[in-house]
Design an enzyme around this catalytic site. Structure first.
Site, PDB file in Angstrom:
ATOM      1  N   ILE A  64       0.882  -1.160   0.000  1.00 28.25           N
ATOM      2  CA  ILE A  64       0.000   0.000   0.000  1.00 28.25           C
ATOM      3  C   ILE A  64       0.921   1.212   0.000  1.00 28.25           C
ATOM      4  O   ILE A  64       1.865   1.287   0.792  1.00 28.25           O
ATOM      5  CB  ILE A  64      -0.949  -0.007   1.218  1.00 28.25           C
ATOM      6  N   SER A  65       0.698   2.141  -0.920  1.00 30.60           N
ATOM      7  CA  SER A  65       1.609   3.280  -1.104  1.00 30.60           C
ATOM      8  C   SER A  65       1.599   4.228   0.089  1.00 30.60           C
ATOM      9  O   SER A  65       0.661   4.258   0.892  1.00 30.60           O
ATOM     10  CB  SER A  65       1.225   4.060  -2.360  1.00 30.60           C
ATOM     11  N   HIS A  66       2.683   5.026   0.187  1.00 33.84           N
ATOM     12  CA  HIS A  66       2.728   6.116   1.160  1.00 33.84           C
ATOM     13  C   HIS A  66       1.509   7.024   0.946  1.00 33.84           C
ATOM     14  O   HIS A  66       1.140   7.300  -0.198  1.00 33.84           O
ATOM     15  CB  HIS A  66       3.977   6.978   0.948  1.00 33.84           C
TER      16      HIS A  66
END
Length: 216
Positions: A64-66
């Site tokens: 899950i991206s920043h």
């Protein structure tokens, strides 16, 4: 199901302030992120860290991206309510939920069946369901629903995907990270069927987008 408590909402407010300090200045995007319970998209062991500006591992060896990356890509799209937005790489569904919170008609594709099922379930539970959620190869896009006002790619591609450019509406914007091990973030503005204007926005690192690799 885990709850979204006042404690979580307080942490979200701190995250929003951090994103402002890092240069995210679109209040509409920030408000959308502030609605989304990010801790519900990640494993319980990371729950206390969910509102730090960090990436976390999720199912199928993906991440899950920043929050900053999600906010930055979303800000570059300049989404207007009601626009058709194609998302390549549903992943956990976190970015999807932000797009839905902005009032977009979201069409999203995921090639990993495990992630497809997870994101579908969580998005339904928190009432941020996209218009169409498809299990398939993101490289192909969704030509039957094209053209799209906006396209967002959430995985790194080695070169610009021609099929996605074809599905972008004239006047539409695509946000896409391009590169092998590390990527440069680009926006692509479609001026006419054969003319595109690109802008570069710095270095990022995404999981690779794989062609012809739909995984049941």
């Amino acid at each position: 199901m885990k709850q979204d408590t006042l404690k979580h909402k307080g942490k979200r407010n701190k995250l929003i302030n951090l994103l402002k300090q890092k240069g995210i200045n679109d209040e509409i995007v920030l408000n959308a992120l502030n609605k989304i319970p990010r801790h519900l998209f990640i494993d319980s062991i990371f729950e206390d860290l969910a509102y730090e500006d960090r990436a976390f591992p999720i199912l199928s060896n993906q991440t899950i991206s920043h929050p900053y990356t999600v906010a930055f890509q979303t800000q570059l799209l300049h989404i207007q309510k009601g626009e058709k937005v194609l998302e390549i790489g549903t992943g956990s569904g976190y970015q999807t939920s932000v797009l839905v919170a902005l009032g977009a008609q979201v069409f999203t594709i995921e090639r990993q069946k495990e992630l497809f099922e997870f994101s579908k379930k969580i998005l339904r539970k928190i009432n941020f369901t996209p218009k169409h959620q498809i299990f398939g190869d993101g490289y192909l896009g969704l030509p039957s629903f094209a053209p799209f006002d906006k396209i967002i790619v959430t995985a790194g591609v080695p070169t610009m995907p021609k099929k996605l450019l074809e599905q972008l509406a004239i006047g539409g914007i695509m946000v896409i990270p391009i590169g092998e091990k590390e990527q440069k973030m680009y926006t692509v503005l479609k001026l006419d069927e054969n003319t595109f204007e690109t802008m570069e926005f710095g270095d990022y690192q995404f999981v690779p987008m794989l062609e012809n690799r739909v995984i049941e």
